[in-house]
Design an enzyme around this catalytic site. Structure first.
Site, mmCIF file in Angstrom:
data_model
loop_
_atom_site.group_PDB
_atom_site.id
_atom_site.type_symbol
_atom_site.label_atom_id
_atom_site.label_comp_id
_atom_site.label_asym_id
_atom_site.label_seq_id
_atom_site.Cartn_x
_atom_site.Cartn_y
_atom_site.Cartn_z
ATOM 1 N N ARG A 120 0.906 -1.173 0.059
ATOM 2 C CA ARG A 120 -0.137 0.296 -0.148
ATOM 3 C C ARG A 120 0.700 1.360 -0.155
ATOM 4 N NH1 ARG A 120 -5.334 1.477 3.236
ATOM 5 N NH2 ARG A 120 -6.205 0.175 2.073
ATOM 6 N N HIS A 147 -7.175 1.185 -6.704
ATOM 7 C CA HIS A 147 -8.115 0.043 -5.609
ATOM 8 C C HIS A 147 -7.935 -1.226 -5.719
ATOM 9 C CE1 HIS A 147 -6.903 -1.204 -1.926
ATOM 10 N NE2 HIS A 147 -8.224 -0.662 -0.767
ATOM 11 N N GLN A 150 -10.156 -3.734 -3.818
ATOM 12 C CA GLN A 150 -11.116 -3.210 -3.259
ATOM 13 C C GLN A 150 -12.105 -3.318 -4.224
ATOM 14 O OE1 GLN A 150 -12.032 -1.849 -0.352
ATOM 15 N NE2 GLN A 150 -13.930 -2.438 -0.977
ATOM 16 N N ASP A 240 -17.422 7.187 -1.229
ATOM 17 C CA ASP A 240 -16.246 7.022 -0.758
ATOM 18 C C ASP A 240 -15.714 8.233 0.330
ATOM 19 O OD1 ASP A 240 -13.532 5.592 0.415
ATOM 20 O OD2 ASP A 240 -11.982 6.494 -0.929
ATOM 21 N N CYS A 280 -16.094 1.416 0.367
ATOM 22 C CA CYS A 280 -14.894 0.936 0.353
ATOM 23 C C CYS A 280 -14.846 0.288 1.783
ATOM 24 C CB CYS A 280 -14.032 1.244 0.177
ATOM 25 S SG CYS A 280 -13.955 3.186 0.139
ATOM 26 N N ARG A 308 -13.784 -8.329 1.116
ATOM 27 C CA ARG A 308 -12.020 -8.877 0.616
ATOM 28 C C ARG A 308 -11.562 -9.684 0.784
ATOM 29 N NH1 ARG A 308 -9.852 -3.378 1.119
ATOM 30 N NH2 ARG A 308 -8.666 -4.543 0.222
#
Ligand code: CP
Ligand code: NVA
Length: 322
Positions: A120, A147, A150, A240, A280, A308
């Protein structure tokens, strides 16, 4: 051939076959559907038997984090454990990616210890650089650009709740950010219609919109500014945070611009009956989504979070199993 040359040729052979998971755009619709089927199979196996086949026995995932995480860290760590492997958490302070040591050397060194790297990062170029120098698969656990893990979990969630992805209208409200990029590309790849509504100044990059349109075979991809127009007939409403990690100093400015894009009961009422609401997470309740919606009958927020785990187990098996 010397022993050193033989070892080098084996390494090169491994690298040529190797896949990374950096961007949904790198995967064909067939491959993505394969990952979704694998994820559904692993989920079912886990739910029915309480365990998965130990296909990653003895394998280790190095997890490099430059930013905080709940879902990404825990789901990868638990996923590796379910598959018989181990995950190693490497905090920003420990690695000092590109500061204490060059990204290329971090990639080279980690590749000698672990069989996969999840990272990340702030700068998307850094994940590309890790992948360039790693001799093991690299998984993108979020960058400033995208992402993809996700998005894979999200389309799995859409499929579970709505039966299919193809032909569904997915609407993203808010910042044209990393999560929106991957969701758009996944929608285009899998035949969903995708509309994003964002305020001027925060719209999704035009090159990503163009890329999505080029990928989409028969589905509509649109970027507009009106949230009410966007949600008309929506099967999925997605939002988000208005301020992503690394943008904290812009939070006050953003809080003045984004309120019309808040996912609240009034906006959800404009969508298709039976629409699902997605986020998310982490959510800033009262900003981009109200408690009433996040905890209401349309919300699938925690199914998404759970998925996830299942989606990433499919990625891990696909990339790391022998
Ligand atoms: N959605 C997501 O990636 O959550 P974390 O930042 O907690 O990993
Ligand atoms: N857009 C958010 C997503 C967090 C999972 C961020 O980058 O902070």
């Amino acid at each position: 051939m010397t022993k050193a040359q033989a070892i080098h040729s084996i390494r090169k052979e491994v690298k040529e076959d190797m896949r990374h998971f950096l961007d949904i755009a790198d995967w064909t619709p067939e491959e993505l559907n394969g990952l979704l089927d694998l994820a559904a199979g692993l989920k079912k196996e886990w739910q029915q038997r309480g365990c998965n086949k130990q296909v990653l026995n003895g394998r280790v995932l190095g997890m490099v984090f430059q930013k905080p995480s709940l879902r990404t860290r825990v789901s990868f760590e638990v996923g590796m454990m379910h598959l018989g492997g181990h995950a190693l958490y490497l905090s920003p302070a420990e690695i000092g990616l590109g500061k204490r040591e060059s990204i290329a050397d971090v990639a080279r060194v980690l590749s000698r210890y672990v069989q996969g790297i999840m990272a990340r990062v702030f700068d998307h170029q850094h994940i590309l650089e890790l992948a360039k120098y790693a001799t093991v698969p690299v998984i993108n656990g979020l960058s400033n650009y995208n992402h993809p893990c996700q998005a894979l979990a999200d389309v799995l969630t859409v499929k579970e709740h709505l039966g299919q992805i193809k032909g569904k209208k997915i609407v993203f409200l808010g910042d044209g950010n990393n999560v929106a990029v991957s969701l758009l590309i996944a929608s285009a790849k899998l035949g969903a219609h995708f509309t994003i509504a964002s305020p001027e100044g925060y719209r999704l990059r035009p090159d990503v919109i163009e890329k999505g349109k080029a990928i989409a075979a028969g589905s509509r991809i649109a970027s507009i500014t009106d949230p009410v127009e966007a949600v008309a007939g929506a099967d999925v409403i997605y939002t988000d945070t208005w301020t992503s990690m690394g943008q904290e100093e812009e939070a006050e400015k953003r809080r003045k611009v984004f309120p019309p894009y808040q996912v609240n009961a009034g906006l959800v009422a404009q969508a298709a009956p039976g629409c699902i609401v997605m986020h998310c997470l982490p959510a800033h309740r009262g900003d981009e989504i109200t408690d009433e919606v996040a905890d209401g009958p349309h919300s699938v927020l925690f199914d998404q979070a759970e998925n996830r785990l299942h989606a990433q187990k499919a990625i891990l098996v696909h990339l790391m199993a022998e």
